[in-house]
Scaffold this motif. Structure first.
Motif, mmCIF file in Angstrom:
data_model
loop_
_atom_site.group_PDB
_atom_site.id
_atom_site.type_symbol
_atom_site.label_atom_id
_atom_site.label_comp_id
_atom_site.label_asym_id
_atom_site.label_seq_id
_atom_site.Cartn_x
_atom_site.Cartn_y
_atom_site.Cartn_z
ATOM 1 N N PRO A 1 41.764 61.625 58.711
ATOM 2 C CA PRO A 1 41.543 61.913 57.293
ATOM 3 C C PRO A 1 42.258 60.927 56.386
ATOM 4 O O PRO A 1 43.314 60.398 56.721
ATOM 5 N N ARG A 2 41.650 60.679 55.241
ATOM 6 C CA ARG A 2 42.218 59.841 54.185
ATOM 7 C C ARG A 2 42.484 58.407 54.634
ATOM 8 O O ARG A 2 43.442 57.770 54.176
ATOM 9 N N CYS A 3 41.622 57.894 55.493
ATOM 10 C CA CYS A 3 41.719 56.484 55.881
ATOM 11 C C CYS A 3 40.958 55.619 54.882
ATOM 12 O O CYS A 3 39.890 56.010 54.393
ATOM 13 N N GLY A 4 41.511 54.451 54.581
ATOM 14 C CA GLY A 4 40.879 53.540 53.648
ATOM 15 C C GLY A 4 40.778 52.136 54.209
ATOM 16 O O GLY A 4 41.713 51.637 54.845
ATOM 17 N N ILE A 5 39.622 51.517 53.999
ATOM 18 C CA ILE A 5 39.396 50.126 54.400
ATOM 19 C C ILE A 5 39.148 49.336 53.132
ATOM 20 O O ILE A 5 38.179 49.591 52.404
ATOM 21 N N TYR A 6 40.018 48.364 52.862
ATOM 22 C CA TYR A 6 39.934 47.561 51.647
ATOM 23 C C TYR A 6 39.579 46.131 52.036
ATOM 24 O O TYR A 6 40.304 45.495 52.801
ATOM 25 N N THR A 7 38.455 45.632 51.521
ATOM 26 C CA THR A 7 38.019 44.294 51.930
ATOM 27 C C THR A 7 38.210 43.192 50.892
ATOM 28 O O THR A 7 38.133 42.023 51.248
ATOM 29 N N PRO A 8 38.434 43.464 49.590
ATOM 30 C CA PRO A 8 38.518 42.347 48.645
ATOM 31 C C PRO A 8 39.953 41.887 48.387
ATOM 32 O O PRO A 8 40.874 42.704 48.254
ATOM 33 N N ASN A 9 40.133 40.584 48.338
ATOM 34 C CA ASN A 9 41.370 39.972 47.863
ATOM 35 C C ASN A 9 41.099 39.338 46.510
ATOM 36 O O ASN A 9 40.206 38.497 46.374
ATOM 37 N N HIS A 10 41.843 39.740 45.486
ATOM 38 C CA HIS A 10 41.702 39.120 44.172
ATOM 39 C C HIS A 10 42.422 37.773 44.166
ATOM 40 O O HIS A 10 43.362 37.544 44.930
ATOM 41 N N ALA A 11 41.961 36.892 43.307
ATOM 42 C CA ALA A 11 42.606 35.584 43.172
ATOM 43 C C ALA A 11 44.062 35.768 42.777
ATOM 44 O O ALA A 11 44.406 36.647 41.975
ATOM 45 N N GLN A 12 44.940 34.940 43.320
ATOM 46 C CA GLN A 12 46.361 35.045 43.004
ATOM 47 C C GLN A 12 46.727 34.306 41.724
ATOM 48 O O GLN A 12 47.586 34.776 40.973
ATOM 49 N N ASP A 13 46.084 33.158 41.474
ATOM 50 C CA ASP A 13 46.436 32.417 40.262
ATOM 51 C C ASP A 13 45.936 33.163 39.034
ATOM 52 O O ASP A 13 44.898 33.830 39.048
ATOM 53 N N ILE A 14 46.710 33.055 37.965
ATOM 54 C CA ILE A 14 46.489 33.890 36.783
ATOM 55 C C ILE A 14 45.114 33.669 36.169
ATOM 56 O O ILE A 14 44.404 34.633 35.844
ATOM 57 N N SER A 15 44.699 32.427 35.996
ATOM 58 C CA SER A 15 43.455 32.157 35.282
ATOM 59 C C SER A 15 42.246 32.689 36.042
ATOM 60 O O SER A 15 41.366 33.340 35.463
ATOM 61 N N ARG A 16 42.185 32.447 37.365
ATOM 62 C CA ARG A 16 41.029 32.923 38.136
ATOM 63 C C ARG A 16 41.043 34.444 38.280
ATOM 64 O O ARG A 16 39.992 35.077 38.320
ATOM 65 N N ARG A 17 42.229 35.038 38.324
ATOM 66 C CA ARG A 17 42.277 36.501 38.387
ATOM 67 C C ARG A 17 41.781 37.110 37.080
ATOM 68 O O ARG A 17 41.066 38.116 37.078
ATOM 69 N N LEU A 18 42.144 36.492 35.955
ATOM 70 C CA LEU A 18 41.640 36.971 34.670
ATOM 71 C C LEU A 18 40.123 36.801 34.565
ATOM 72 O O LEU A 18 39.450 37.588 33.895
ATOM 73 N N GLU A 19 39.581 35.773 35.223
ATOM 74 C CA GLU A 19 38.134 35.560 35.230
ATOM 75 C C GLU A 19 37.406 36.519 36.175
ATOM 76 O O GLU A 19 36.170 36.559 36.181
ATOM 77 N N GLY A 20 38.164 37.275 36.977
ATOM 78 C CA GLY A 20 37.553 38.291 37.835
ATOM 79 C C GLY A 20 37.172 37.844 39.225
ATOM 80 O O GLY A 20 36.439 38.559 39.925
ATOM 81 N N TRP A 21 37.673 36.708 39.687
ATOM 82 C CA TRP A 21 37.287 36.225 41.015
ATOM 83 C C TRP A 21 37.970 37.039 42.112
ATOM 84 O O TRP A 21 39.158 37.345 42.038
ATOM 85 N N GLU A 22 37.198 37.376 43.138
ATOM 86 C CA GLU A 22 37.731 38.044 44.321
ATOM 87 C C GLU A 22 36.974 37.578 45.558
ATOM 88 O O GLU A 22 35.812 37.171 45.467
ATOM 89 N N LEU A 23 37.648 37.637 46.699
ATOM 90 C CA LEU A 23 37.049 37.176 47.956
ATOM 91 C C LEU A 23 36.983 38.339 48.939
ATOM 92 O O LEU A 23 38.006 38.761 49.480
ATOM 93 N N PRO A 24 35.794 38.894 49.194
ATOM 94 C CA PRO A 24 35.665 39.947 50.203
ATOM 95 C C PRO A 24 35.815 39.349 51.609
ATOM 96 O O PRO A 24 35.212 38.320 51.923
#
Length: 218
Positions: A124-147
């Motif tokens: 129960p309550r297991c979660g699988i998370y596949t996306p990594n958000h960009a670490q650099d500030i500008s690309r993270r603000l632009e919404g980039w993520e890598l599944p």
């Protein structure tokens, strides 16, 4: 028609692929921007709507819930048993092997390919998370993520409240202790626990009749 009411068919998916670059990037395993992609949002809204219906009708109409589950997850094998609620972002990117059991509060987030083997026990309550958000500030603000893909082998037992992070592979027959956070690959045939999760011993040849301390639970 509102987004939750959309039933995304194969034809609809093909149309979305023809018009949305981020959806094409998702299938290519490339960086995506979910927050600016109408197609990705449409697909997840449709999947969440289906999950909500499955969770609502499961006990009153189990056959209907199973039918919707198989429509949501075309890569589901035979003999799969699950308990609601479930929440899945992209059913077409999920593969589940025969006879796997999924306990309540199962969650898959993000667009990475998820492969779960046969004869698995998902606590129960297991979660699988596949996306990594960009670490650099500008690309993270632009919404980039890598599944990134997650692979769970055959006959794996995940104890309750296990978290699996992007890009992880768990080998056949292994046991992941309750509450563990899996951040790196776990080999086959081991018991692994902790945050971060690490192997602590090989799978025993025979289980004790009365274990002093359960390693996983659920």
């Amino acid at each position: 028609m509102t987004l939750p009411e959309l039933a995304v068919t194969d034809d609809r998916l093909a149309a979305l692929l023809a018009t949305d670059e981020d959806l094409r990037r998702l299938f290519d395993g490339d960086w995506i921007r979910y927050r600016t992609s109408p197609a990705l949002q449409e697909l997840t809204w449709a999947a969440h709507s289906t999950c909500a219906t499955i969770n609502r009708i499961y006990y009153d109409d189990p056959a209907g819930a199973q039918r919707l589950f198989r429509e949501l997850v075309p890569g589901a094998g035979s003999g799969i048993d699950f308990r609601p609620p479930i929440s899945i972002d992209y059913g077409m990117l999920l593969t589940i092997g025969d006879r796997t059991f999924i306990n309540t509060d199962f969650l898959i987030i993000g667009g990475g390919q998820v492969t779960i083997g046969a004869d698995c026990l998902i606590g129960p309550r297991c979660g699988i998370y596949t996306p990594n958000h960009a670490q650099d500030i500008s690309r993270r603000l632009e919404g980039w993520e890598l599944p990134e893909p997650v692979v769970i082998g055959n006959n794996v037992w995940l104890g309750g409240s296990v978290t699996i992070t992007p890009g992880v592979t768990i080998g056949d027959n292994s046991i992941i202790g309750a509450g563990s956070v899996v951040t790196k690959d776990i080999p086959a045939n081991v018991i692994a626990v902790g945050n971060p999760c690490r192997p602590i011993q090989p799978i025993p040849d025979q289980s004790p009749s009365r274990p002093d301390r359960p390693t996983s639970g659920a």
